[in-house]
Design a protein around this motif. Structure first.
Motif, PDB file in Angstrom:
ATOM      1  N   PRO A 134       0.834  -1.212   0.000  1.00  0.00           N
ATOM      2  CA  PRO A 134       0.000   0.000   0.000  1.00  0.00           C
ATOM      3  C   PRO A 134       0.862   1.253   0.000  1.00  0.00           C
ATOM      4  N   TYR A 149       0.525   3.867   1.537  1.00  0.00           N
ATOM      5  CA  TYR A 149       0.577   4.555   2.818  1.00  0.00           C
ATOM      6  C   TYR A 149       1.365   3.779   3.873  1.00  0.00           C
ATOM      7  N   SER A 150       1.981   2.674   3.479  1.00  0.00           N
ATOM      8  CA  SER A 150       2.642   1.837   4.479  1.00  0.00           C
ATOM      9  C   SER A 150       3.870   1.155   3.901  1.00  0.00           C
ATOM     10  N   SER A 171       4.569  -1.868   5.185  1.00  0.00           N
ATOM     11  CA  SER A 171       4.327  -3.265   5.523  1.00  0.00           C
ATOM     12  C   SER A 171       2.977  -3.679   4.978  1.00  0.00           C
ATOM     13  N   GLY A 172       2.666  -4.954   5.123  1.00  0.00           N
ATOM     14  CA  GLY A 172       1.361  -5.441   4.710  1.00  0.00           C
ATOM     15  C   GLY A 172       1.249  -5.630   3.215  1.00  0.00           C
TER      16      GLY A 172
END
Lengths: 111, 124
Positions: free
Chosen positions: B102, B104-105, B107-108
């Protein structure tokens, strides 16, 4: 990290709506927004249907929607069509050693 | 078109080695992590591990650590999954998938697209 829990099967008639639940823990589904759903027709590549809990990729029908409450995420398919018949898997990021976990899969039958 | 194309089905004997591949096209291969996912007969999906072709950083699920090796060759935009000594229990379909991070991050993320899968059959 245990797999996420999904019902083994769901069914519905054309035009109806169905919801598939995906239950995890506060360490995965409940702890992150990184829940995604995949449609899998056996013999083909899995296809991303929902990401970030609620977002639909470009090209995916708006009949597919996602939500989350606590440790349970859900995929809803409205206006069921014959082509929706497939296996559906949820997935969540965990942040632990097993970075991602998947559900056991739900077989959707369109009656 | 962004796609991942995997190598063909394999039939091996227990104890043999194997390396299957996943070739990316239509995007900058080094900018996206590639994951490997197992589906045993009649079972669901299991995340095995992931590699960053950009810096070769590799992470494994504890369930697969030491059992398989994930590598990449950026000169030919290809990721690999290999075994040094196959077991009958390695019989499964193996999928590769591109991780989308993503914006905005750090991680994940999620996986899109996926390869078509490679069926590995290990039998004496």
């Amino acid at each position: 990290q245990s797999a996420l829990t999904q019902p083994a099967s769901v069914s519905g008639s054309p035009g109806q709506s169905i919801t598939i639940a995906c239950t995890g823990t506060s360490s995965d589904v409940g702890g992150y927004q990184y829940v995604s759903w995949y449609q899998h027709h056996p013999g083909k590549a899995p296809k991303l249907m929902i990401y970030d809990v609620t977002h639909r990729p470009s090209g995916v029908s708006n009949r597919f929607s996602g939500s989350k409450s606590g440790n349970t995420a859900s995929l809803t398919i409205s206006g069921l069509q014959a082509e929706d018949e497939a296996d559906y898997y949820c997935s969540s990021y965990t942040g632990s050693d097993t970075l991602w976990v998947f559900g056991g899969g739900t077989k959707l039958t369109v009656l | 078109e962004v796609q991942l194309v995997q190598s063909g089905a394999e039939v091996k004997k227990p104890g043999e080695s194997l390396k299957i591949s996943c070739k990316g096209s239509g995007y900058s291969f080094t900018n996206y992590w590639i994951a490997w996912v197992r589906q045993m007969p009649g079972e669901g999906l299991e995340w095995m591990g992931i590699i960053s072709p950009g810096n070769y950083d590799t992470r494994y699920s504890p369930s697969f650590q030491g059992q398989v090796t994930i590598t990449a060759d950026t000169s030919i935009n290809t990721a690999y999954l290999q075994w040094s000594s196959l077991k009958a229990s390695d019989t499964a379909i193996y999928y590769c998938a591109r991780r989308i991070l993503p914006s905005y991050s750090r991680s994940g993320g999620w996986f899109d697209p996926w390869g078509q899968g490679t069926l590995v059959t290990v039998s004496s």
